[in-house]
Design a protein around this motif. Structure first.
Motif, PDB file in Angstrom:
ATOM      1  N   THR A  18     110.857  34.264  -0.071  1.00 31.25           N
ATOM      2  CA  THR A  18     110.515  35.091  -1.227  1.00 31.25           C
ATOM      3  C   THR A  18     110.507  34.202  -2.456  1.00 31.25           C
ATOM      4  OG1 THR A  18     111.478  37.087  -0.273  1.00 31.25           O
ATOM      5  CG2 THR A  18     111.307  37.013  -2.684  1.00 31.25           C
ATOM      6  N   LYS A  19     109.522  34.417  -3.316  1.00 27.68           N
ATOM      7  CA  LYS A  19     109.551  33.725  -4.606  1.00 27.68           C
ATOM      8  C   LYS A  19     109.475  34.744  -5.728  1.00 27.68           C
ATOM      9  CE  LYS A  19     109.649  30.844  -7.879  1.00 27.68           C
ATOM     10  NZ  LYS A  19     110.857  30.061  -8.174  1.00 27.68           N
ATOM     11  N   ARG A  20     110.534  34.763  -6.515  1.00 31.59           N
ATOM     12  CA  ARG A  20     110.595  35.615  -7.696  1.00 31.59           C
ATOM     13  C   ARG A  20     110.587  34.681  -8.897  1.00 31.59           C
ATOM     14  NH1 ARG A  20     114.993  37.586  -6.212  1.00 31.59           N
ATOM     15  NH2 ARG A  20     114.201  38.981  -4.616  1.00 31.59           N
ATOM     16  N   TYR A  21     109.573  34.820  -9.761  1.00 32.01           N
ATOM     17  CA  TYR A  21     109.545  33.962 -10.949  1.00 32.01           C
ATOM     18  C   TYR A  21     110.552  34.483 -11.974  1.00 32.01           C
ATOM     19  CZ  TYR A  21     105.561  31.245  -9.320  1.00 32.01           C
ATOM     20  OH  TYR A  21     104.762  30.400  -8.616  1.00 32.01           O
ATOM     21  N   PRO A  22     110.966  33.631 -12.913  1.00 35.08           N
ATOM     22  CA  PRO A  22     111.978  34.050 -13.903  1.00 35.08           C
ATOM     23  C   PRO A  22     111.587  35.346 -14.624  1.00 35.08           C
ATOM     24  CG  PRO A  22     111.585  31.702 -14.088  1.00 35.08           C
ATOM     25  CD  PRO A  22     110.610  32.220 -13.075  1.00 35.08           C
ATOM     26  N   ASP A  23     110.288  35.599 -14.806  1.00 34.43           N
ATOM     27  CA  ASP A  23     109.893  36.823 -15.509  1.00 34.43           C
ATOM     28  C   ASP A  23     109.934  38.056 -14.602  1.00 34.43           C
ATOM     29  OD1 ASP A  23     107.731  36.515 -13.860  1.00 34.43           O
ATOM     30  OD2 ASP A  23     106.234  36.383 -15.456  1.00 34.43           O
ATOM     31  N   GLY A  24     110.378  37.880 -13.356  1.00 32.81           N
ATOM     32  CA  GLY A  24     110.515  39.033 -12.472  1.00 32.81           C
ATOM     33  C   GLY A  24     109.357  39.224 -11.502  1.00 32.81           C
ATOM     34  N   THR A  25     108.247  38.530 -11.735  1.00 30.29           N
ATOM     35  CA  THR A  25     107.109  38.651 -10.819  1.00 30.29           C
ATOM     36  C   THR A  25     107.501  38.199  -9.409  1.00 30.29           C
ATOM     37  OG1 THR A  25     105.704  37.952 -12.645  1.00 30.29           O
ATOM     38  CG2 THR A  25     104.685  37.995 -10.464  1.00 30.29           C
ATOM     39  N   VAL A  26     107.252  39.060  -8.450  1.00 31.72           N
ATOM     40  CA  VAL A  26     107.465  38.648  -7.067  1.00 31.72           C
ATOM     41  C   VAL A  26     106.122  38.129  -6.554  1.00 31.72           C
ATOM     42  CG1 VAL A  26     108.122  39.358  -4.747  1.00 31.72           C
ATOM     43  CG2 VAL A  26     109.315  40.290  -6.731  1.00 31.72           C
ATOM     44  N   ALA A  27     106.005  36.815  -6.448  1.00 34.47           N
ATOM     45  CA  ALA A  27     104.723  36.217  -6.074  1.00 34.47           C
ATOM     46  C   ALA A  27     104.567  36.163  -4.560  1.00 34.47           C
ATOM     47  CB  ALA A  27     104.603  34.828  -6.675  1.00 34.47           C
ATOM     48  N   VAL A  28     105.686  35.945  -3.859  1.00 38.13           N
ATOM     49  CA  VAL A  28     105.674  35.890  -2.396  1.00 38.13           C
ATOM     50  C   VAL A  28     106.852  36.725  -1.912  1.00 38.13           C
ATOM     51  CG1 VAL A  28     105.891  34.379  -0.385  1.00 38.13           C
ATOM     52  CG2 VAL A  28     104.618  33.593  -2.388  1.00 38.13           C
ATOM     53  N   SER A  41     112.978  31.473  -3.891  1.00 42.59           N
ATOM     54  CA  SER A  41     114.182  32.180  -4.328  1.00 42.59           C
ATOM     55  C   SER A  41     115.054  32.506  -3.125  1.00 42.59           C
ATOM     56  CB  SER A  41     113.809  33.479  -5.046  1.00 42.59           C
ATOM     57  OG  SER A  41     112.778  33.267  -5.963  1.00 42.59           O
ATOM     58  N   GLU A  42     114.394  32.821  -2.010  1.00 43.92           N
ATOM     59  CA  GLU A  42     115.113  33.121  -0.771  1.00 43.92           C
ATOM     60  C   GLU A  42     114.325  32.548   0.387  1.00 43.92           C
ATOM     61  OE1 GLU A  42     115.443  37.406  -0.569  1.00 43.92           O
ATOM     62  OE2 GLU A  42     116.161  37.380  -2.658  1.00 43.92           O
ATOM     63  N   GLY A  43     115.021  32.338   1.501  1.00 52.13           N
ATOM     64  CA  GLY A  43     114.353  31.874   2.707  1.00 52.13           C
ATOM     65  C   GLY A  43     114.297  30.358   2.765  1.00 52.13           C
ATOM     66  N   THR A  44     113.823  29.839   3.910  1.00 53.26           N
ATOM     67  CA  THR A  44     113.787  28.396   4.083  1.00 53.26           C
ATOM     68  C   THR A  44     112.434  27.948   4.623  1.00 53.26           C
ATOM     69  OG1 THR A  44     114.715  28.696   6.269  1.00 53.26           O
ATOM     70  CG2 THR A  44     116.252  28.018   4.553  1.00 53.26           C
ATOM     71  N   ILE A  45     112.113  26.727   4.309  1.00 48.83           N
ATOM     72  CA  ILE A  45     110.919  26.100   4.876  1.00 48.83           C
ATOM     73  C   ILE A  45     111.383  24.848   5.604  1.00 48.83           C
ATOM     74  CG2 ILE A  45     108.704  25.011   4.367  1.00 48.83           C
ATOM     75  CD1 ILE A  45     108.537  26.803   1.885  1.00 48.83           C
ATOM     76  N   THR A  46     110.966  24.722   6.860  1.00 46.66           N
ATOM     77  CA  THR A  46     111.362  23.541   7.617  1.00 46.66           C
ATOM     78  C   THR A  46     110.115  22.829   8.132  1.00 46.66           C
ATOM     79  OG1 THR A  46     111.526  24.820   9.656  1.00 46.66           O
ATOM     80  CG2 THR A  46     113.555  24.531   8.410  1.00 46.66           C
ATOM     81  N   ILE A  47     110.246  21.521   8.248  1.00 44.59           N
ATOM     82  CA  ILE A  47     109.187  20.737   8.881  1.00 44.59           C
ATOM     83  C   ILE A  47     109.812  20.032  10.069  1.00 44.59           C
ATOM     84  CG2 ILE A  47     107.557  18.841   8.611  1.00 44.59           C
ATOM     85  CD1 ILE A  47     107.249  19.614   5.729  1.00 44.59           C
ATOM     86  N   ASP A  48     109.279  20.296  11.251  1.00 42.63           N
ATOM     87  CA  ASP A  48     109.858  19.794  12.491  1.00 42.63           C
ATOM     88  C   ASP A  48     111.361  20.045  12.535  1.00 42.63           C
ATOM     89  OD1 ASP A  48     107.331  18.949  13.194  1.00 42.63           O
ATOM     90  OD2 ASP A  48     107.616  16.966  12.305  1.00 42.63           O
ATOM     91  N   GLY A  49     111.735  21.205  12.066  1.00 42.61           N
ATOM     92  CA  GLY A  49     113.138  21.600  12.151  1.00 42.61           C
ATOM     93  C   GLY A  49     113.999  21.194  10.969  1.00 42.61           C
ATOM     94  N   ALA A  50     113.500  20.283  10.120  1.00 46.44           N
ATOM     95  CA  ALA A  50     114.324  19.817   9.001  1.00 46.44           C
ATOM     96  C   ALA A  50     114.027  20.636   7.744  1.00 46.44           C
ATOM     97  CB  ALA A  50     114.060  18.340   8.747  1.00 46.44           C
TER      98      ALA A  50
END
Ligand SMILES: Nc1ncnc2c1ncn2[C@@H]1O[C@H](COP(=O)(O)OP(=O)(O)O)[C@@H](O)[C@H]1O
Ligand SMILES: [Mg+2]
Lengths: 376, 222
Positions: free
Chosen positions: A8-18, A55-64
């Motif tokens: 999830t991406k929440r920008y400082p102004d409150g917009t939830v972009a993702v 803001s939340e969640g993870t992104i991994t590349i080949d597990g890292a």
């Protein structure tokens, strides 16, 4: 593999972009993020090279987990191409392309040699090496952008609407070039566009995002066209998705009729022998085997065929290479309703009627034989 | 008598060409004051302008300071500094630096701010560090504007450095101040002419520096 895990991406102004986006991006293929403007495509892409932090969640590349990697070395392992190319106007083309190798500490000579190699790979003439960006067309600048992103041979390429600012013909050329480069290099490409046609043309997998940054559907393009997940995806695909789906069916199965073809130097007997009640027109070909035009048999006088009086034949399709869509298009464009089929050299190998194409479409749809992607 | 006669008389008098009060020596002093003031002003204005321009923060505060500094009269400041600090180079340098910092600071800030954001975005996406983005991507493109800020500062310093003479220092102001005092208008006009020539030389120098330092890719596309 790049894994986006409920990000999830929440920008400082409150917009939830993702919003809680999860995607598995396969290696060595093109994954397209597509959706209307403002649906969070750029934000998603920029979270992969940490230009934006989730803001939340993870992104991994080949597990890292990428959030644990030093940000600049992460970015240097990913090519990044943006809409307006973003070239450095004070540097020559070759030095623009050499940027990342130089950042990685390569010597100037080695970086430049590599840059010249890439110019060739992306179809830029070597004579442009010493030019400055302002001396290049938009399409050429975009090629430089792609070359610059590939310079250090990164496994991943992130592309944000790279071809949106150029005109449609140049865009088509760039898309073909990208597919060709991808065939040679096999990068893991994440490609953002708002253009569904571009998504379908380029994508191995296509993620359709809806406004608010939620995933609407994630599927290969043919599946997207045959079974859109909901009405949003269906609307986004546009009204002619049935026609567009034909791009995924080969024209190979079309049975060509070889009888209604006469060479321009045919004798009266030859013309008579070609005449057939099923085919009201005859296609006249030149001595080189290329199509010249259609005519009614009774208008053809042996030895005196006037090529300028023939009916136009529209645009032929390459049998077996082009798709059913191209064949149908050829038939629709032809005033006689017959599509002209040619081989790879442009020589006529037969003709096929709209009716035959219609039958082929019906049986293709029935068999669901839409797994192979076909050019055109 | 007209101005040209004064000019001829001043430059024709061989007494004006050597010695402590001679043109070469006064010119050298004037150039020294100007270069020192420009150097100090650039040392303050450039880094602050570059950093605020790059980060985009502090622009309002900067504009406020610049406006305030511009409102200060150089001569008034000189008198004040003289009262506070006495004779010397410092009371001269302060007003000159105060005069020169705003154009350098504001132009540098604006120059960096106005750089097209897409190459900067591309550079960041490639993994360039922030200082490198500023120095290798933004500055080369902003350079023509940055140099124009330095140029206006330099011109203002050259013409204002004449005030040094009021606090018993040298420079070309000496001719003007002494000439006025002695009612020697030949000297006044001669001094003023020299200041004007020096300003023109300054312009030429900046033109040449711009030609050499700015990439042809930037010069033509601007
Ligand atoms: N830096 C930002 N601050 C606040 N809102 C932003 C920012 N960047 C993008 N947005 C908002 O987030 C949403 C998604 O933007 P973006 O990812 O750029 O969409 P897309 O690339 O699909 O057009 C939009 O509503 C946009 O206005
Ligand atoms: Mg976008």
């Amino acid at each position: 593999m790049i894994r986006i895990d409920s990000v999830t991406k929440r920008y400082p102004d409150g917009t939830v972009a993702v919003d809680r986006l999860s995607l598995e991006i396969p290696d060595r293929s093109i994954t397209v993020l597509v959706g209307p403007s403002g649906c969070g495509k750029t934000t998603t892409l920029r979270m992969i090279n940490r230009m934006v932090e989730p803001s939340e969640g993870t992104i991994t590349i080949d597990g890292a987990d990428i959030s644990r990697q030093p940000v600049n070395s992460l970015r240097r392992s990913m090519g990044y191409v943006i809409q307006n190319a973003g070239l450095f106007q004070h540097r020559t083309i070759v030095d623009n392309i050499a940027t990342v190798p130089r950042l990685l500490g390569w010597s100037k000579d080695r970086a430049r040699a590599r840059a010249r190699e890439l110019m060739e790979r992306v179809g830029l003439d070597a004579s442009l090496a010493k030019r400055y960006p302002y001396q290049l067309s938009g399409g050429q600048q975009q090629r430089v952008g792609v070359a610059r992103a590939l310079a250090a041979d990164p496994p991943v390429l992130l592309m944000d609407e790279p071809f949106s600012a150029v005109d449609p013909i140049v865009r088509k050329g760039l898309q073909e070039e990208l597919l060709r480069i991808q065939d040679e290099l096999g990068k893991t490409i994440v490609f953002v566009t708002h253009d569904i046609d571009e998504a379908i043309r380029l994508g191995t997998m296509v993620a359709v995002l809806r406004t608010g940054g939620r995933l609407a559907q994630y599927a290969p393009p043919a599946e997207l066209l045959s079974s859109p997940a909901d009405s949003f995806v269906e609307d986004f695909l546009g009204t002619d998705r049935g026609i567009r789906r034909l791009s995924f069916f080969t024209s190979e199965t079309l049975e060509l009729k070889k009888t209604p073809i006469v060479a321009v130097d045919s004798t009266a007997e030859q013309i008579a022998s070609r005449t057939d009640p099923d085919t009201p027109y005859l296609l006249v070909t030149g001595l080189d085997g290329r199509p010249l035009g259609w005519s009614e048999p009774e208008d053809l006088v042996a030895g005196e065929i006037e090529t300028e009086r023939l009916l136009p034949y529209g645009r032929p399709f390459v049998h077996g290479k082009d798709s059913l869509r191209a064949a149908l298009d050829a038939a629709v464009l032809s005033p006689t309703g017959w599509a002209v089929a040619v081989d790879g050299d442009g020589q006529v190998i037969g003709a096929v009627s709209q009716q035959t194409i219609g039958e082929a479409i019906r049986s293709a749809h029935a068999e669901g034989r839409d797994d192979a992607k076909v050019a055109g | 008598m007209n101005v040209l006669n004064f000019v001829n008389a001043f430059f024709g008098d061989s007494a004006h060409w050597h010695g402590y009060d001679g043109i070469p020596h006064r010119l050298l002093e004037h150039v020294q004051y100007s270069l020192t003031a420009l150097g100090i002003a650039a040392a303050i204005g450039l880094p602050v302008g570059l950093v605020t321009g790059h980060t985009g923060r502090g622009g309002n505060a900067l504009a406020l300071v610049a406006t305030a500094a511009r409102a200060l009269p150089s001569f008034g400041l000189l008198v004040l500094m003289f009262v506070l600090l006495g004779l010397g180079l410092l009371p001269v340098m302060i007003p000159l630096v105060v005069l020169a910092v705003p154009p350098i600071l504001v132009t540098t800030y604006e120059a960096v701010r106005s750089v097209d954001p897409s190459p900067v975005d591309a550079a960041r996406g490639m993994g360039m560090t922030e200082p490198r983005i500023l120095l290798r991507v933004e500055v080369p493109v902003a350079l023509p504007l940055i140099l124009s800020g330095l140029r206006s500062a330099a011109i203002q310093i050259v013409s204002t450095a004449t005030i040094a003479a009021y606090v018993s220092l040298g420079g070309l102001g000496r001719y003007i101040v002494d000439g006025l005092y002695q009612r020697d208008y030949e000297k006044v006009v001669g001094g003023a002419t020299l200041v004007a020539v020096l300003a023109l030389v300054t312009l030429t120098v900046f033109w040449a520096v711009t030609r050499v330092a700015v990439s042809p890719g930037v010069r033509r596309s601007a």
